[in-house]
Design a protein around this motif. Sequence first.
Motif, PDB file in Angstrom:
ATOM      1  N   SER A  25       0.861  -1.194   0.000  1.00  0.00           N
ATOM      2  CA  SER A  25       0.000   0.000   0.000  1.00  0.00           C
ATOM      3  C   SER A  25       0.884   1.227   0.000  1.00  0.00           C
ATOM      4  CB  SER A  25      -0.921   0.008   1.220  1.00  0.00           C
ATOM      5  OG  SER A  25      -0.153   0.037   2.416  1.00  0.00           O
ATOM      6  N   ILE A  26       0.354   2.341  -0.558  1.00  0.00           N
ATOM      7  CA  ILE A  26       1.147   3.571  -0.699  1.00  0.00           C
ATOM      8  C   ILE A  26       0.360   4.742  -0.109  1.00  0.00           C
ATOM      9  CG2 ILE A  26       2.319   5.114  -2.314  1.00  0.00           C
ATOM     10  CD1 ILE A  26       2.398   2.796  -4.314  1.00  0.00           C
ATOM     11  N   THR A  27       1.027   5.541   0.697  1.00  0.00           N
ATOM     12  CA  THR A  27       0.428   6.778   1.227  1.00  0.00           C
ATOM     13  C   THR A  27       1.394   7.921   0.993  1.00  0.00           C
ATOM     14  OG1 THR A  27       1.381   6.370   3.423  1.00  0.00           O
ATOM     15  CG2 THR A  27      -0.865   5.554   3.023  1.00  0.00           C
ATOM     16  N   GLY A  28       0.840   9.127   0.970  1.00  0.00           N
ATOM     17  CA  GLY A  28       1.677  10.312   0.808  1.00  0.00           C
ATOM     18  C   GLY A  28       1.641  10.900  -0.586  1.00  0.00           C
ATOM     19  N   LEU A  29       0.854  10.314  -1.492  1.00  0.00           N
ATOM     20  CA  LEU A  29       0.754  10.841  -2.851  1.00  0.00           C
ATOM     21  C   LEU A  29      -0.400  11.829  -2.945  1.00  0.00           C
ATOM     22  CD1 LEU A  29       1.278   7.538  -4.865  1.00  0.00           C
ATOM     23  CD2 LEU A  29       2.950   9.360  -4.502  1.00  0.00           C
ATOM     24  N   THR A  30      -0.256  12.823  -3.798  1.00  0.00           N
ATOM     25  CA  THR A  30      -1.298  13.832  -3.976  1.00  0.00           C
ATOM     26  C   THR A  30      -2.543  13.226  -4.603  1.00  0.00           C
ATOM     27  OG1 THR A  30       0.391  15.545  -4.264  1.00  0.00           O
ATOM     28  CG2 THR A  30      -1.826  16.057  -5.049  1.00  0.00           C
ATOM     29  N   ASP A  31      -2.365  12.363  -5.592  1.00  0.00           N
ATOM     30  CA  ASP A  31      -3.488  11.723  -6.277  1.00  0.00           C
ATOM     31  C   ASP A  31      -3.720  10.319  -5.722  1.00  0.00           C
ATOM     32  OD1 ASP A  31      -4.066  13.839  -8.219  1.00  0.00           O
ATOM     33  OD2 ASP A  31      -2.089  13.334  -9.056  1.00  0.00           O
ATOM     34  N   SER A  32      -4.904   9.812  -5.911  1.00  0.00           N
ATOM     35  CA  SER A  32      -5.269   8.498  -5.364  1.00  0.00           C
ATOM     36  C   SER A  32      -4.652   7.365  -6.194  1.00  0.00           C
ATOM     37  CB  SER A  32      -6.792   8.350  -5.341  1.00  0.00           C
ATOM     38  OG  SER A  32      -7.323   8.480  -6.648  1.00  0.00           O
ATOM     39  N   THR A  33      -4.476   6.249  -5.503  1.00  0.00           N
ATOM     40  CA  THR A  33      -3.863   5.066  -6.111  1.00  0.00           C
ATOM     41  C   THR A  33      -4.940   4.052  -6.473  1.00  0.00           C
ATOM     42  OG1 THR A  33      -1.892   5.380  -4.763  1.00  0.00           O
ATOM     43  CG2 THR A  33      -2.181   3.219  -5.773  1.00  0.00           C
ATOM     44  N   THR A  34      -4.774   3.441  -7.629  1.00  0.00           N
ATOM     45  CA  THR A  34      -5.699   2.396  -8.078  1.00  0.00           C
ATOM     46  C   THR A  34      -4.946   1.083  -8.199  1.00  0.00           C
ATOM     47  OG1 THR A  34      -7.013   3.979  -9.339  1.00  0.00           O
ATOM     48  CG2 THR A  34      -7.251   1.629  -9.908  1.00  0.00           C
ATOM     49  N   ASN A  35      -5.458   0.040  -7.532  1.00  0.00           N
ATOM     50  CA  ASN A  35      -4.852  -1.279  -7.646  1.00  0.00           C
ATOM     51  C   ASN A  35      -5.384  -1.966  -8.900  1.00  0.00           C
ATOM     52  OD1 ASN A  35      -3.369  -0.976  -5.300  1.00  0.00           O
ATOM     53  ND2 ASN A  35      -4.941  -1.900  -4.003  1.00  0.00           N
ATOM     54  N   VAL A  36      -4.572  -1.985  -9.915  1.00  0.00           N
ATOM     55  CA  VAL A  36      -4.962  -2.591 -11.190  1.00  0.00           C
ATOM     56  C   VAL A  36      -4.940  -4.117 -11.107  1.00  0.00           C
ATOM     57  CG1 VAL A  36      -4.368  -2.784 -13.644  1.00  0.00           C
ATOM     58  CG2 VAL A  36      -4.092  -0.592 -12.444  1.00  0.00           C
ATOM     59  N   ARG A  37      -3.955  -4.629 -10.378  1.00  0.00           N
ATOM     60  CA  ARG A  37      -3.826  -6.086 -10.224  1.00  0.00           C
ATOM     61  C   ARG A  37      -3.355  -6.373  -8.803  1.00  0.00           C
ATOM     62  NH1 ARG A  37       0.585  -7.917 -13.888  1.00  0.00           N
ATOM     63  NH2 ARG A  37       1.937  -7.434 -12.111  1.00  0.00           N
ATOM     64  N   ALA A  38      -4.106  -7.194  -8.119  1.00  0.00           N
ATOM     65  CA  ALA A  38      -3.754  -7.523  -6.739  1.00  0.00           C
ATOM     66  C   ALA A  38      -2.715  -8.629  -6.705  1.00  0.00           C
ATOM     67  CB  ALA A  38      -5.001  -7.949  -5.962  1.00  0.00           C
ATOM     68  N   ALA A  39      -1.868  -8.589  -5.680  1.00  0.00           N
ATOM     69  CA  ALA A  39      -0.914  -9.687  -5.481  1.00  0.00           C
ATOM     70  C   ALA A  39      -1.697 -10.939  -5.125  1.00  0.00           C
ATOM     71  CB  ALA A  39       0.071  -9.338  -4.369  1.00  0.00           C
TER      72      ALA A  39
END
Length: 451
Positions: free
Chosen positions: A194-208
């Motif tokens: 997971s990623i935090t601290g980015l201005t724009d939101s993150t989209t999980n395209v493919r899950a592990a």
Amino acid sequence: MVSTGAVDGLISGMNTSQVVAQLMQLEAQPQTNLKSQVSSQNLIISAYQALNSRMAALQTAAEAFTAPNALTPTNPTWQAVKATSSSTSVTATATTGATVGGLAFDVTALSQSQLSTVKISSPNAVTTANALDITIGATTKHITVDPAKNTAQGVADAVNAAKIGVTAAVVTTSTGDTVLQFTGTKTGTANGFSITGLTDSTTNVRAAADAKLTVGDPAAGGYVVSSSTNTFTNLLSNVTLNVSKVETGVTVAVAADPDSIADKMQALVDSANGALAQIGQYSTYNSASKSGGPLVGDFTARQLQSSILSKASKGLDGYGSFKQFGVQLNKTGKLTFDRSAFLVAYSADPTKVQNGVANGLAKAFADVADGATDSITGSLTTAIQGANARVKDLKNRITDWDGRLAMRQQMLKRQFSAMESALGTTKNQATWLAGQIAGLPSWGGSSSSGN
């Protein structure tokens, strides 16, 4: 007057330098003979070393069958198994200890790594505070970003430099959008992030995700086995499975592998023949060319040859001839191996064949090889050491001759120099005497008679 150091034959007309050189060749003949002996000994040493390598190879091949306990062979060779799969998308590899049997299963999922993206909405700072946090499992990595490089590429560079199991790349789409892409370097659910601290939101395209094998119906006593990779080592004991496609109805079978045992038997026979051929090459005399190998008449080589042949032909007490499992000597003194006969005999009575090989042929060959190659008492070891000692002694004697020959050469030069000097003195005296004689007055004259 000729100098006493001259040896050029200016007075005598002799090529005294050449005469000295020829005389020194005769004087050096004993040393030349010693050098020839060194060359011969070096050939013998090389032959011993080559034969030692052959015997070591025979020992290795034999020890593939010999066992710590002669009554209960436990060498892995005898436990050889082979795994086969009904599907080309599933490979199965069995190692020693695998249980003979089979299992059917479905490949219900393949492993994959996580892929997440961030669509960069503006050229403003990509992170909210010049940093971002990436969490993998229970571990969080804080990654700082240079304020002057708080861009998509700057963030990607910082993430890649951190080397935490996630890579980043900047992608420009066909519509011109800038996308910051994060990819896990390892597959399996445990490697999701997971990623935090980015201005724009993150989209999980493919899950592990984990790879999964399903045996039977889990709701009716079946079960599911997972792996973070597409390799499974926990479904069948000592069997490794590699899967590459989701598929149902796969069957893996584990069976004894007598063919691999037959392969090692062939290697054992080939090693014995290789040693015999090497001995023959070095100890054969060619009557036509009147020359022979460096070990012609050598006791050590003859003894090894005799031992290998006798062990192969003798058989094993209580078992009989090794022909029973396909090994015998032909008329040329070469071992032959009948693979089909071995497989038939092994199929009929594996324990009997194991006994005949492990405690008979292989043990006999291993003993012969060890007796030759042992680092302290081996016959070839001591032969090589003896030959090296002879070479050392010969070289010391050659060195001694260098000093004697140098003294002899100086003596010959002095003798010829003295001869030239003596001849020069004699020539000078003869010239002086001839001059004196020529300067004597003439005493002869004419007489006249008077009237």
